[in-house]
Design a protein around this motif. Structure first.
Motif: not given
Length: 475
Positions: A251-253, A294-298
């Motif tokens: 979540r914090e990425l 979120c693209e960073y989480a993916r």
């Protein structure tokens, strides 16, 4: 009555008033005692005339008073020894008045002169004493008839209560522990320090805080963080705490990427390593399929899934961060330095070589890199390696990646081993002299180090005046 008074006055004429006061009692001392003179004792008490029988009573009272005074003075002056009179003569047993009335009150000696001066009641009496020597105190029995007795407090157990840490105190307390762990690498010490804290609901934040600190650190610190998470899971943290912590990281990425651009890939590697170490379940990544916006989480989850698939093909995830610093074996460090030099000779990228040397995190072992570089020049036959190594050493010296001390130690090691190197490379002395001269010309070494370079002298077998003695090599 008047006739009796007149007869008595005729028999005892009245003296003057001044003599009357002195003749009532004369306290003359005789051998330490008083002699009461009753020859001029009046028969008048409080202005009333009394019979002669009252004179004997009055005389007895005066005698008793004198005896009390004598006993009082004798007990007060006992043990004072001799004293000096006004003339300077020694007077035996002279009574001296006490200097202060408190001396009698503060005197703790026995008034009766008995006892041996031992503590009262063997040390068990008085205020603020420890009791008799050897006395053992037993638990005091509870008196149920005591008005302060409380049945609920009879079986109470008192313990020290540590309040739980809030979010502000948590970061101030745990962050120094993790940063210190990056220096010593002892996971047991971290576990003991965390066990002493009342983490409470902040227990699940410990892994995410450690990973966030490792993202901004070196590769060796990330490896230490992965080991720390594996050792804390079980004794200090549970599996559910680990899953909550990695959920928080995903979540914090977006915020972590601002400080560390490659945070998404690094978090994916941490997830893959956690699954490999059985900290997270194997279905952890699959549980997020189709649920991430979120693209960073993916990107992080995709990176972790790819690494897990590659591990099935033989990739060791437990060594993906590498082993940095002095924890690596010396043989492994030498191999990596040789590979670094060979890659530099092929690519000619000095910046990449500097980065790779810095990532090894062994500044105390850089003299080995200098040694291997010079030996590679001695064993090579072309001018390309000669010039490229000179440029690399110059670049490393200017950027202070290799210090002057490490550079000097690397050259000195070559000087000491040149005799053995010359066995395999016959022109080693000649190439070394040229390399040292060029290094001095480029400012890599100083004059003293250049002058220490060994040189191979010319062989002379038999010459005039030598008596037929064969000359040996001189270095």
């Amino acid at each position: 009555m008047a006739a009796d008074c007149e007869a008595w006055l005729n028999a005892n004429p009245v003296e003057e008033v001044g003599d009357l006061s002195d003749s009532i009692v004369s306290g003359e001392e005789d051998n330490g005692g008083f002699i009461i003179s009753n020859k001029n004792i009046n028969n008048e008490i409080n202005g009333n005339w009394v019979a002669s029988s009252s004179n004997s009573i009055h005389e007895a009272r005066l005698k008793a008073k004198a005896k009390r005074r004598l006993r009082k003075n004798s007990s007060r002056d006992s043990g004072r020894g001799d004293s000096l009179s006004d003339n300077g003569d020694v007077v035996r047993g002279t009574s001296v008045a006490p200097t202060s009335p408190k001396s009698k009150l503060l005197d703790r000696k026995s008034r009766l002169g008995k006892g041996r001066g031992l503590p009262k009641k063997g040390g068990a009496g008085g205020k603020g004493v420890w009791g008799r020597s050897g006395e053992v105190y037993e638990p005091e029995a509870v008196d149920e008839r005591d008005p302060n007795y409380d049945e609920d407090q009879e079986n109470c157990v008192y313990e020290t209560v540590v309040p739980p840490l809030d979010e502000r105190d948590f970061e101030k307390t745990v962050t120094p522990i993790v940063q210190e762990y990056f220096e010593h690498g002892d996971t047991n010490e971290v576990a003991e320090l965390l066990a002493e804290l009342n983490l409470g609901p902040m227990r699940s934040v410990v892994p995410s805080l450690a990973v966030a600190l490792a993202l901004e650190a070196k590769a060796s610190h990330r490896e230490l963080t992965s080991r720390l998470l594996a050792d804390l899971c079980g004794p200090v943290l549970s599996h559910s705490d680990m899953e909550k912590s990695f959920d928080k990281l995903l979540r914090e990425l977006p915020d972590l990427v601002l400080d560390t651009p490659g945070a998404a890939q690094l978090v994916g590697q941490f997830i893959a390593r956690a699954v490999s170490d059985q900290i997270l379940s194997k279905t952890y990544i699959e549980g997020y399929k189709g649920k991430v916006d979120c693209e960073y989480a993916r990107a992080a989850l995709d990176r972790g899934a790819v690494l897990l698939k590659m591990s099935m093909g033989g990739l060791r995830i437990d060594s993906q961060w590498g082993t940095g610093g002095g924890q690596q074996p010396v043989i492994q460090l030498i191999k990596e330095m040789n590979l670094l030099l060979k890659e530099y000779i092929l690519s000619g990228d000095s910046k990449e070589a500097e980065r790779c040397l810095r990532d090894l995190e062994v500044p105390h072992f850089h003299h080995e890199f200098v040694y291997e570089a010079i030996v590679m020049v001695l064993e090579s036959n072309g001018e390309k390696t000669f010039k490229m190594v000179l440029q690399l050493l110059k670049s490393l010296s200017v950027s202070s990646i290799i210090t002057v001390d490490q550079m000097r130690r690397g050259y000195q090691r070559v000087y000491m081993d040149i005799a053995e190197i010359n066995i395999d490379v016959p022109r080693a002395y000649f190439i070394l002299e040229q390399f040292v001269d060029k290094s001095f010309g480029m400012g890599i070494i100083d004059v003293k180090l250049r002058d220490l370079c060994p040189c191979r002298g010319r062989k002379r077998y038999v010459s005039e005046g030598d008596g037929g003695v064969v000359k040996l090599e001189s270095y």
